[in-house]
Design a protein around this motif. Structure first.
Motif, short mmCIF file in Angstrom:
data_model
loop_
_atom_site.label_atom_id
_atom_site.label_comp_id
_atom_site.label_asym_id
_atom_site.label_seq_id
_atom_site.Cartn_x
_atom_site.Cartn_y
_atom_site.Cartn_z
N VAL A 64 43.80 44.48 87.00
CA VAL A 64 44.28 44.61 85.62
C VAL A 64 44.70 46.05 85.34
CG1 VAL A 64 43.60 44.44 83.20
CG2 VAL A 64 42.90 42.65 84.81
N LYS A 65 43.92 47.02 85.81
CA LYS A 65 44.23 48.43 85.55
C LYS A 65 45.42 48.93 86.36
CE LYS A 65 39.55 49.89 84.28
NZ LYS A 65 38.39 50.76 84.64
N SER A 66 45.78 48.23 87.44
CA SER A 66 46.88 48.71 88.28
C SER A 66 48.23 48.63 87.59
CB SER A 66 46.92 47.90 89.58
OG SER A 66 47.23 46.55 89.30
N GLY A 67 48.33 47.80 86.54
CA GLY A 67 49.59 47.67 85.82
C GLY A 67 50.61 46.77 86.49
N ILE A 68 50.18 45.98 87.47
CA ILE A 68 51.11 45.05 88.13
C ILE A 68 51.48 43.93 87.16
CG2 ILE A 68 51.40 43.46 90.07
CD1 ILE A 68 49.33 45.10 91.58
N PRO A 109 56.12 44.15 104.37
CA PRO A 109 55.63 45.47 103.91
C PRO A 109 56.04 45.80 102.49
CG PRO A 109 57.50 45.74 105.38
CD PRO A 109 57.16 44.28 105.39
N GLY A 110 57.19 45.28 102.03
CA GLY A 110 57.66 45.63 100.70
C GLY A 110 56.97 44.89 99.58
N GLU A 111 56.34 43.75 99.89
CA GLU A 111 55.70 42.95 98.85
C GLU A 111 54.25 43.35 98.58
OE1 GLU A 111 57.67 41.74 101.11
OE2 GLU A 111 59.31 40.87 99.92
N ILE A 112 53.63 44.11 99.47
CA ILE A 112 52.23 44.46 99.30
C ILE A 112 52.11 45.55 98.24
CG2 ILE A 112 50.17 45.42 100.42
CD1 ILE A 112 51.09 44.17 103.01
N ALA A 113 51.40 45.24 97.16
CA ALA A 113 51.27 46.18 96.04
C ALA A 113 49.93 46.89 96.03
CB ALA A 113 51.47 45.43 94.71
N LEU A 114 48.88 46.24 96.52
CA LEU A 114 47.53 46.81 96.43
C LEU A 114 46.68 46.20 97.54
CD1 LEU A 114 46.02 48.77 94.49
CD2 LEU A 114 45.15 46.74 93.31
N THR A 115 45.78 47.00 98.11
CA THR A 115 44.89 46.51 99.16
C THR A 115 43.47 46.97 98.89
OG1 THR A 115 45.28 48.47 100.56
CG2 THR A 115 46.72 46.56 100.90
N PHE A 116 42.53 46.19 99.38
CA PHE A 116 41.10 46.52 99.27
C PHE A 116 40.48 46.38 100.66
CE2 PHE A 116 42.33 45.06 95.09
CZ PHE A 116 41.63 45.87 94.21
N ASN A 117 39.53 47.27 100.97
CA ASN A 117 38.79 47.14 102.22
C ASN A 117 37.29 47.12 101.93
OD1 ASN A 117 38.34 49.78 101.50
ND2 ASN A 117 39.39 50.69 103.24
N GLN A 118 36.50 47.27 102.99
CA GLN A 118 35.04 47.12 102.90
C GLN A 118 34.67 45.71 102.40
OE1 GLN A 118 33.13 49.62 104.05
NE2 GLN A 118 34.99 50.81 104.42
N ILE A 119 35.41 44.73 102.88
CA ILE A 119 35.19 43.33 102.49
C ILE A 119 34.58 42.58 103.68
CG2 ILE A 119 36.27 41.21 101.65
CD1 ILE A 119 36.47 43.49 99.68
N GLY A 120 33.58 41.76 103.39
CA GLY A 120 33.02 40.88 104.41
C GLY A 120 31.80 41.40 105.13
N LYS A 121 31.32 42.59 104.76
CA LYS A 121 30.13 43.11 105.42
C LYS A 121 28.87 42.36 105.01
CE LYS A 121 31.65 47.83 106.41
NZ LYS A 121 31.34 49.27 106.25
N ASP A 122 28.83 41.89 103.79
CA ASP A 122 27.67 41.17 103.29
C ASP A 122 28.15 40.04 102.40
OD1 ASP A 122 25.09 40.45 102.90
OD2 ASP A 122 24.45 42.31 101.93
N ILE A 123 27.21 39.22 101.94
CA ILE A 123 27.58 38.11 101.06
C ILE A 123 28.15 38.65 99.75
CG2 ILE A 123 26.68 36.14 99.79
CD1 ILE A 123 24.63 35.76 101.95
#
Length: 299
Positions: A177-181, A149-163
């Motif tokens: 890039v904009k997240s500043g990681i 849990p401590g290493e996760i910095a960013l997540t994305f969803n709505q992935i895999g619904k279409d090609i």
């Protein structure tokens, strides 16, 4: 009146214990009814899994065509690195690694999400102090949040619904890039499509902007920082897009195989339940015939 009451008591005593118990035929009919309902349920499940297998087969053909078209982007990345003679650079201190885990939001596709999660845990275990994780998809996110849990910095969803398209990869790269990681190297972890029935977790390293600047053929020319920065961002978008497309093809392949196995299991269960139902029904009919013959013989 009292003699009649005394005469009736033994018969009532004999009848009373049998009131709460169901006859043997009734118990058999109840069991047959339960088997019939379960058989109907399994048949409906078999219809659903067969339909999902057909849909996954159609989507797999489209995903394979998209994957073959996306290989051009990966070839472009490789060509740039080869001409620049870019190599991995080892810094004096510990490097900050960024892991991008490519998964999806959808299930019912076997252990495809577990494979990338396990590969991520193995890679992070090598250098847990300076590692950050970006997860694409809710399935692997749920698995990794329990152990890392401590290493996760960013997540994305709505992935895999279409090609996936290149625009999807570009948006994800732009958000990273904009997240500043801060990171020194990027490692993409995704499911590599091997064939229509197999896949494996694969790790690909994307060269950073500093690596491109230090490459021999880039140092020959005097260039502004924007050139190498834009090129590194474009290379990251290319790599994410290629991983998304290949992971999508692997997911459809795994889903088709999972639904095929589920259909076969449902068919075996239908055969077993049908045999059990026929045996129970035959036993009920035999008992009824015995009762009829016994009654006719008594008359």
């Amino acid at each position: 009146m009292s003699m009649l009451a005394r005469a009736a008591r033994p018969s009532l005593g004999r009848i009373t214990p049998a009131v709460g118990a169901a006859p043997a035929a009734a118990r058999n009919m109840a069991t047959l009814r339960e088997i019939e309902l379960r058989l109907k349920s399994v048949k409906n499940i078999e219809k659903i899994t067969k339909s999902m297998k057909m849909i996954a087969s159609t989507k797999l053909a489209r995903a394979q065509r998209a994957m073959n078209a996306a290989k051009i982007y990966g070839i472009a990345n490789t060509s740039v690195y080869e001409h620049a003679e870019a190599e991995k650079t080892e810094s004096e201190g510990k490097t900050k690694k960024l892991f991008i885990v490519v998964s999806s939001d959808r299930g019912l596709c076997g252990g495809i999400h577990s494979s990338v999660s396990k590969a991520t845990r193995r890679e992070v275990a090598k250098d847990p102090a300076d590692s950050k994780i970006i997860v694409l998809g809710d399935k692997s996110k749920a698995q990794l949040q329990r152990q890392l849990p401590g290493e996760i910095a960013l997540t994305f969803n709505q992935i895999g619904k279409d090609i996936p398209t290149f625009a999807d990869g570009a948006v994800i790269a732009d958000q990273i890039v904009k997240s500043g990681i801060e990171y020194d190297s990027v490692h993409l972890i995704y499911n590599k499509f091997m064939s229509a029935i197999s896949y494996e977790a694969h790790v690909v390293e994307v060269f950073s902007e500093q690596t491109l600047k230090n490459s021999p053929n880039f140092r020959v020319y005097e260039m502004e920082d924007d050139v190498t920065r834009d090129l590194s961002e474009f290379a990251l978008a290319n790599a994410i897009f290629a991983a998304l497309v290949e992971g999508h093809a692997s997911e459809q392949s795994s889903r088709r195989n999972a639904m095929d196995n589920a259909s076969k299991n449902a068919g075996e269960m239908i055969n077993a339940l049908t045999m059990q139902y026929n045996r129970g029904r035959q036993a009920v009919i035999t008992n009824e015939l015995i009762d009829i013959i016994t009654g006719a013989s008594a008359l």
